[in-house]
Design a protein around this motif. Sequence first.
Motif, PDB file in Angstrom:
ATOM      1  N   ILE A 255      47.319  37.079  36.111  1.00 65.41           N
ATOM      2  CA  ILE A 255      47.224  36.703  37.538  1.00 65.41           C
ATOM      3  C   ILE A 255      47.643  37.616  38.403  1.00 65.41           C
ATOM      4  CG2 ILE A 255      47.598  35.021  39.359  1.00 65.41           C
ATOM      5  CD1 ILE A 255      47.420  32.911  37.421  1.00 65.41           C
ATOM      6  N   GLY A 256      49.143  38.297  38.106  1.00 64.02           N
ATOM      7  CA  GLY A 256      49.743  39.079  39.074  1.00 64.02           C
ATOM      8  C   GLY A 256      49.363  40.254  38.863  1.00 64.02           C
ATOM      9  N   PHE A 257      48.901  40.823  37.758  1.00 64.01           N
ATOM     10  CA  PHE A 257      48.424  42.210  37.549  1.00 64.01           C
ATOM     11  C   PHE A 257      46.927  42.527  37.831  1.00 64.01           C
ATOM     12  CE2 PHE A 257      52.175  42.652  34.815  1.00 64.01           C
ATOM     13  CZ  PHE A 257      52.971  43.885  35.793  1.00 64.01           C
ATOM     14  N   PHE A 258      46.129  41.574  37.515  1.00 64.94           N
ATOM     15  CA  PHE A 258      44.895  41.427  37.432  1.00 64.94           C
ATOM     16  C   PHE A 258      44.048  40.534  38.221  1.00 64.94           C
ATOM     17  CE2 PHE A 258      46.146  42.972  33.509  1.00 64.94           C
ATOM     18  CZ  PHE A 258      46.038  44.416  33.435  1.00 64.94           C
ATOM     19  N   GLY A 259      44.788  39.650  38.977  1.00 66.77           N
ATOM     20  CA  GLY A 259      44.079  38.486  39.651  1.00 66.77           C
ATOM     21  C   GLY A 259      43.029  37.483  38.750  1.00 66.77           C
ATOM     22  N   PHE A 260      43.215  37.594  37.509  1.00 64.05           N
ATOM     23  CA  PHE A 260      42.649  36.890  36.463  1.00 64.05           C
ATOM     24  C   PHE A 260      43.428  35.857  35.881  1.00 64.05           C
ATOM     25  CE2 PHE A 260      41.154  36.395  32.120  1.00 64.05           C
ATOM     26  CZ  PHE A 260      39.823  35.929  32.372  1.00 64.05           C
ATOM     27  N   SER A 261      43.064  34.375  35.953  1.00 64.56           N
ATOM     28  CA  SER A 261      43.818  33.315  35.318  1.00 64.56           C
ATOM     29  C   SER A 261      42.836  33.096  33.785  1.00 64.56           C
ATOM     30  CB  SER A 261      43.658  32.093  35.975  1.00 64.56           C
ATOM     31  OG  SER A 261      44.106  30.949  35.489  1.00 64.56           O
ATOM     32  N   LEU A 262      43.561  33.549  32.777  1.00 62.04           N
ATOM     33  CA  LEU A 262      42.921  33.006  31.527  1.00 62.04           C
ATOM     34  C   LEU A 262      42.726  31.766  31.334  1.00 62.04           C
ATOM     35  CD1 LEU A 262      41.964  34.482  29.025  1.00 62.04           C
ATOM     36  CD2 LEU A 262      44.131  34.339  28.020  1.00 62.04           C
ATOM     37  N   VAL A 263      43.871  30.691  31.645  1.00 62.96           N
ATOM     38  CA  VAL A 263      43.645  29.429  31.529  1.00 62.96           C
ATOM     39  C   VAL A 263      42.718  28.931  32.178  1.00 62.96           C
ATOM     40  CG1 VAL A 263      45.014  27.469  31.784  1.00 62.96           C
ATOM     41  CG2 VAL A 263      46.210  29.377  30.835  1.00 62.96           C
ATOM     42  N   GLY A 264      42.514  29.187  33.238  1.00 68.38           N
ATOM     43  CA  GLY A 264      41.403  28.858  34.348  1.00 68.38           C
ATOM     44  C   GLY A 264      40.073  29.304  33.591  1.00 68.38           C
ATOM     45  N   ALA A 265      39.920  30.448  33.254  1.00 73.00           N
ATOM     46  CA  ALA A 265      38.742  30.870  32.721  1.00 73.00           C
ATOM     47  C   ALA A 265      38.190  30.025  31.185  1.00 73.00           C
ATOM     48  CB  ALA A 265      38.658  32.477  32.412  1.00 73.00           C
ATOM     49  N   VAL A 266      39.416  29.755  30.718  1.00 73.33           N
ATOM     50  CA  VAL A 266      39.101  29.079  29.366  1.00 73.33           C
ATOM     51  C   VAL A 266      38.775  27.635  29.330  1.00 73.33           C
ATOM     52  CG1 VAL A 266      39.820  28.418  27.043  1.00 73.33           C
ATOM     53  CG2 VAL A 266      40.265  30.965  27.836  1.00 73.33           C
ATOM     54  N   PHE A 267      39.752  27.115  30.155  1.00 77.54           N
ATOM     55  CA  PHE A 267      39.676  25.651  30.548  1.00 77.54           C
ATOM     56  C   PHE A 267      38.861  24.895  31.610  1.00 77.54           C
ATOM     57  CE2 PHE A 267      43.473  26.520  27.682  1.00 77.54           C
ATOM     58  CZ  PHE A 267      42.876  25.472  26.565  1.00 77.54           C
ATOM     59  N   GLY A 268      38.600  26.001  32.451  1.00 75.35           N
ATOM     60  CA  GLY A 268      37.950  25.401  33.505  1.00 75.35           C
ATOM     61  C   GLY A 268      38.569  24.298  34.385  1.00 75.35           C
ATOM     62  N   ALA A 269      37.747  23.303  34.551  1.00 79.07           N
ATOM     63  CA  ALA A 269      38.271  22.036  35.211  1.00 79.07           C
ATOM     64  C   ALA A 269      39.512  21.461  34.598  1.00 79.07           C
ATOM     65  CB  ALA A 269      37.339  20.981  35.297  1.00 79.07           C
ATOM     66  N   GLY A 270      39.783  21.670  33.423  1.00 76.41           N
ATOM     67  CA  GLY A 270      40.855  21.125  32.494  1.00 76.41           C
ATOM     68  C   GLY A 270      41.944  21.735  32.653  1.00 76.41           C
ATOM     69  N   SER A 271      41.885  23.020  33.527  1.00 73.04           N
ATOM     70  CA  SER A 271      43.237  23.663  33.558  1.00 73.04           C
ATOM     71  C   SER A 271      44.522  22.977  34.207  1.00 73.04           C
ATOM     72  CB  SER A 271      42.938  25.007  34.271  1.00 73.04           C
ATOM     73  OG  SER A 271      42.686  24.913  35.519  1.00 73.04           O
ATOM     74  N   ASN A 272      44.119  22.272  34.984  1.00 72.61           N
ATOM     75  CA  ASN A 272      45.206  21.550  35.649  1.00 72.61           C
ATOM     76  C   ASN A 272      46.093  20.828  34.551  1.00 72.61           C
ATOM     77  OD1 ASN A 272      44.752  22.382  38.112  1.00 72.61           O
ATOM     78  ND2 ASN A 272      43.715  20.364  38.869  1.00 72.61           N
ATOM     79  N   ILE A 273      45.470  20.276  33.388  1.00 73.00           N
ATOM     80  CA  ILE A 273      46.182  19.477  32.567  1.00 73.00           C
ATOM     81  C   ILE A 273      46.859  20.641  31.850  1.00 73.00           C
ATOM     82  CG2 ILE A 273      46.014  18.319  30.342  1.00 73.00           C
ATOM     83  CD1 ILE A 273      43.278  17.231  31.518  1.00 73.00           C
ATOM     84  N   VAL A 274      46.505  21.741  31.530  1.00 72.49           N
ATOM     85  CA  VAL A 274      47.158  22.786  30.729  1.00 72.49           C
ATOM     86  C   VAL A 274      48.491  23.371  31.707  1.00 72.49           C
ATOM     87  CG1 VAL A 274      47.023  25.130  29.734  1.00 72.49           C
ATOM     88  CG2 VAL A 274      45.380  23.534  29.404  1.00 72.49           C
TER      89      VAL A 274
END
Length: 63
Positions: free
Chosen positions: A22-41
């Motif tokens: 997120i810091g270097f590229f502005g990309f959340s891998l957890v958000g991309a993989v888990f989508g709506a379930g990322s809050n649980i992760v």
Amino acid sequence: MKLLQQIAWILVVVGALNLGLIGFFGFSLVGAVFGAGSNIVYALVGLSGLYALSELPGILRRS
């Protein structure tokens, strides 16, 4: 290592890598993989961080 410790440390590392992405590229891998379930992760990563923090005094004593 106990299973709970292993899972906690894996989640701590996943969280650290995700924050780096997120810091270097502005990309959340957890958000991309888990989508709506990322809050649980994210909640599990936070709890794992607290668990790892509680182990820190013991780790520092051993070194």
